[in-house]
Design a protein around this motif. Structure first.
Motif, PDB file in Angstrom:
ATOM      1  N   SER A 114     -32.896   5.994 -11.401  1.00  0.00           N
ATOM      2  CA  SER A 114     -32.927   5.363 -10.089  1.00  0.00           C
ATOM      3  C   SER A 114     -32.832   3.856 -10.246  1.00  0.00           C
ATOM      4  CB  SER A 114     -34.239   5.741  -9.385  1.00  0.00           C
ATOM      5  OG  SER A 114     -34.270   5.213  -8.077  1.00  0.00           O
ATOM      6  N   HIS A 116     -32.079  -0.137  -7.829  1.00  0.00           N
ATOM      7  CA  HIS A 116     -31.928  -0.811  -6.539  1.00  0.00           C
ATOM      8  C   HIS A 116     -30.461  -0.926  -6.146  1.00  0.00           C
ATOM      9  CE1 HIS A 116     -36.070  -1.610  -5.879  1.00  0.00           C
ATOM     10  NE2 HIS A 116     -36.220  -2.473  -6.867  1.00  0.00           N
ATOM     11  N   ARG A 117     -30.182  -0.704  -4.868  1.00  0.00           N
ATOM     12  CA  ARG A 117     -28.800  -0.727  -4.347  1.00  0.00           C
ATOM     13  C   ARG A 117     -28.205  -2.118  -4.292  1.00  0.00           C
ATOM     14  NH1 ARG A 117     -32.060  -0.480   0.355  1.00  0.00           N
ATOM     15  NH2 ARG A 117     -31.506  -2.084   1.885  1.00  0.00           N
ATOM     16  N   PHE A 121     -27.279  -1.265  -8.946  1.00  0.00           N
ATOM     17  CA  PHE A 121     -26.358  -0.256  -8.416  1.00  0.00           C
ATOM     18  C   PHE A 121     -25.557  -0.763  -7.223  1.00  0.00           C
ATOM     19  CE2 PHE A 121     -29.009   3.461 -10.232  1.00  0.00           C
ATOM     20  CZ  PHE A 121     -28.323   3.385 -11.431  1.00  0.00           C
ATOM     21  N   THR A 172     -29.868   5.945  -5.591  1.00  0.00           N
ATOM     22  CA  THR A 172     -30.213   4.621  -5.069  1.00  0.00           C
ATOM     23  C   THR A 172     -30.336   4.708  -3.558  1.00  0.00           C
ATOM     24  OG1 THR A 172     -29.666   2.263  -5.199  1.00  0.00           O
ATOM     25  CG2 THR A 172     -27.842   3.763  -4.734  1.00  0.00           C
ATOM     26  N   ARG A 185     -30.659   8.301   0.662  1.00  0.00           N
ATOM     27  CA  ARG A 185     -30.420   8.071  -0.762  1.00  0.00           C
ATOM     28  C   ARG A 185     -28.990   8.486  -1.091  1.00  0.00           C
ATOM     29  NH1 ARG A 185     -34.061   5.597   0.335  1.00  0.00           N
ATOM     30  NH2 ARG A 185     -36.191   5.624  -0.470  1.00  0.00           N
TER      31      ARG A 185
END
Length: 196
Positions: A114, A116-117, A121, A172, A185
């Motif tokens: 996982s 962070h967008r 990511f 993300t 998500r």
């Protein structure tokens, strides 16, 4: 006079929060490096010194929470991102987090990462079904191919369910440009195809 004191206090508090959060953002943003900084060749050369099984056993040892133990390589994005064991904010500020209750790379189960967008990511939406992802450790390279892309509710727990074969799930927050706590998500599901 009191108004001026309150104004100065709030101004300095806001400045402090801006600097702290900005430094966390930049730390995550700049943790994404070009792929040429990851030496997959040296991993392959090192493996000639021992059997694959010995390296595989070494890879299965669980790292300590917070430990950087691998690199996620995304060829299409020319990106390599450090992987930390754990998904607390401390790990996610520096790179990608590995959800501890999920499998280690290469196991016949579900490895879930996982991030962070808006930092590590930020370009994840550019990937398509059929693109490769690799997890590079000190001992092995685990390669996966994206089979499916899903958008799920933030409370959907199917993302972390066990799988019968080597699977890499990358998640993300979504939408990518959402301000605040995102409601969904963005999930990539990739099948293990090759272990070097």
């Amino acid at each position: 006079m009191m108004f001026k004191v309150i104004f100065l206090f709030l101004f300095h508090l806001g400045l402090y929060l801006f600097v702290v959060n900005g430094s966390f953002f930049l730390s995550g943003f700049f943790s994404v490096k070009p792929m040429d900084e990851v030496s997959i060749v040296s991993v392959r050369e090192a493996k000639t010194k021992a059997t694959y099984q010995q390296y595989k056993q070494m890879d299965q040892k669980r790292p300590a929470v917070g430990e950087e133990y691998a690199t996620l390589v995304i060829p299409k994005l020319n990106a390599s991102i450090p992987v930390f064991y754990g998904v607390e904010e401390e790990q996610l500020r520096k790179g990608v987090g590995h959800i501890p209750q999920t499998a280690m790379p290469g196991e016949q189960n579900n490895t879930v990462l996982s991030g962070h967008r808006d930092t590590v990511f930020r370009k994840l939406g550019e990937l398509d079904v059929g693109d490769d992802l690799s997890i590079v450790t000190d001992h092995s390279v685990f390669t996966y191919v994206i089979r499916k892309i899903r958008i799920v509710d933030k409370n959907d727990t199917t993302v972390v369910v066990p799988k019968p074969k080597a699977t890499l799930t990358v998640t993300t927050c979504y939408p990518f440009q959402f301000i605040g706590n995102a409601p969904n998500r963005y999930v990539l599901i990739a099948d293990g195809i090759k272990y070097d």
